[in-house]
Design an enzyme around this catalytic site. Structure first.
Site, PDB file in Angstrom:
ATOM      1  N   ASP A  54      27.417  39.153  37.129  1.00  6.75           N
ATOM      2  CA  ASP A  54      28.227  39.369  35.921  1.00  6.75           C
ATOM      3  C   ASP A  54      27.809  38.379  34.836  1.00  6.75           C
ATOM      4  OD1 ASP A  54      31.191  40.855  36.954  1.00  6.75           O
ATOM      5  OD2 ASP A  54      29.878  39.963  38.443  1.00  6.75           O
ATOM      6  N   THR A 126      33.114  44.983  39.757  1.00 10.17           N
ATOM      7  CA  THR A 126      32.701  43.766  40.479  1.00 10.17           C
ATOM      8  C   THR A 126      33.245  43.738  41.903  1.00 10.17           C
ATOM      9  OG1 THR A 126      32.596  42.555  38.396  1.00 10.17           O
ATOM     10  CG2 THR A 126      32.727  41.235  40.392  1.00 10.17           C
TER      11      THR A 126
END
Ligand SMILES: Nc1ncnc2c1ncn2[C@@H]1O[C@H](COP(=O)(O)O)[C@@H](OP(=O)(O)O)[C@H]1O
Ligand SMILES: [Mg+2]
Ligand SMILES: [Mg+2]
Ligand SMILES: [Mg+2]
Length: 366
Positions: A54, A126
């Site tokens: 990320d 995620t």
């Protein structure tokens, strides 16, 4: 860079072209980090993770777009350590030629830097990424014009991963309202069914209740706002229903634009538009409802007792400007622009460009 004869290529087309190009690089970064097995997971909050993928993907996307478009406000999901240097090869110089080959729809030709906000979700899904559900992951870059989601890039880094180790991974879907959406095969959902997708990792009783009130024949629980909208684009579901305030502007801007570009809708649960101004609240406090067809039918199916828990970005009197003044004051980040900007919103990643020495100054000229 391509331009339309004597006229410079309009900002929105250049932004989308740069966003498509950088999304491929972000996908490479995500895949490379997963291969190392060192995900560097940080728990940002309850049921809210961040990985090195990320962080790195956001650095790449925001640094690239900032380099090309220094006066455009760009907001990324992750708060990043400004001391970390950005590798030079994270700055992508290319502008996707396929995007630039399309004519700019008339309505965008005169759009200026201050009318645009870019919303970046460097890795959507995620939770599923950390669990190995790789096809749930997308990279999302949304381009809002005058507060509305208009352009979007949805890159799927693991598209095709079921095809084995030799398969070429990745698919880039992009779209612009008024032009269309590209990079996938649009399909209509099956007749005689009502397939509804919703979260698999952020559920509660209200999320489930709202889905059930829409009379699903099947419920498809998957990760990622981007992935769920891809299911809509590909005709695999009829609606995405999320009765929660958990999604943020970076989750919905790009998917909304792509869906809208082929005639679909993404709104809050009350059927009101989601706004994407620089100073709008980050949270989608009205929940999320997305469909390709029959949007109002789903709005009407959500019970009033559920709707009353959600607040639209657009106030009931429709006065968007008034509402804008009511939201928490967040000073927009205009790099090298507005001298009065002194406070960065916490969500804006503060990046160090000192290693990113690629000379792209020519490209950022209008
Ligand atoms: N309760 C919550 N708290 C934090 N984030 C949430 C959330 N509900 C949804 N989200 C975010 O909204 C996106 C879609 O959620 P879901 O996969 O559950 O449908 C995910 O984005 P990220 O993966 O980019 O963080 C997820 O984190
Ligand atoms: Mg997240
Ligand atoms: Mg997300
Ligand atoms: Mg994310």
């Amino acid at each position: 860079m391509a331009s339309t004869g004597a006229f410079p290529t309009p900002l929105v087309m250049r932004l989308l072209a740069a966003s498509v190009s950088v999304s491929y690089k972000a996908g490479n970064i995500i895949r490379d980090i997963l291969k190392t097995g060192e995900l560097g997971i940080i728990e940002k909050g309850r049921n809210d993770l961040q990985t090195e993928a990320d962080r790195a993907a956001q650095r790449c996307i925001v640094a690239t777009l900032h380099k090309h478009f220094p006066k455009v406000a760009i907001f990324g999901e992750e708060s990043l350590d400004p001391a970390i240097r950005i590798p030079e090869d994270y700055i992508v110089k290319d502008f996707d030629p396929e995007v630039l080959s399309h004519p700019c729809p008339t309505g965008y030709k005169d759009v200026t830097d201050d009318q645009v906000v870019v919303w970046v979700d460097p890795l959507d899904g995620t939770a599923e990424f950390t669990q190995g559900l790789l096809d749930h992951v997308t990279v999302l870059i949304g381009v809002a014009v005058n507060g509305e989601a208009k352009g979007g890039v949805i890159y799927q880094p693991y598209y095709n991963y079921q095809e084995g180790p030799d398969a070429t991974l990745g698919q880039c879907i992009w779209g612009l309202v008024g032009l269309g959406a590209f990079g996938f095969q649009p399909q209509n959902p099956p007749v005689g069914k009502n397939l509804i997708t919703t979260t698999r990792s952020h559920s509660d009783w209200m999320v489930t209740e709202a889905v059930n009130s829409c009379e699903p024949t099947d419920i498809i629980r998957v990760g990622g706002a981007g992935h769920k909208v891809v299911l809509l684009l590909e005709g695999k579901v009829h609606a995405y229903v999320f009765a929660s305030k958990g999604c943020k502007k970076w989750d919905t801007c790009a998917p909304e634009a792509v869906l809208h570009a082929i005639g679909g809708h993404l709104t809050d649960l009350l059927g009101k538009p989601i706004l994407y101004y620089a100073n709008v609240q980050r949270t989608n406090s009205g929940g999320v409802l997305a469909t390709l067809h029959n949007h109002q039918w789903y709005v009407d199916k959500i019970p009033a007792e559920i709707k009353e828990n959600f607040i639209s970005d657009v106030p009931s009197d429709g006065m968007i400007d008034k509402k804008k003044q009511l939201v928490e004051q967040i000073v927009c980040f205009h790099c090298g622009g507005d001298a009065g900007s002194s406070v960065d919103p916490p969500e804006f990643n503060q990046v160090d460009y000192s290693d990113a020495s690629a000379d792209v100054s020519e490209l950022s000229k209008k």
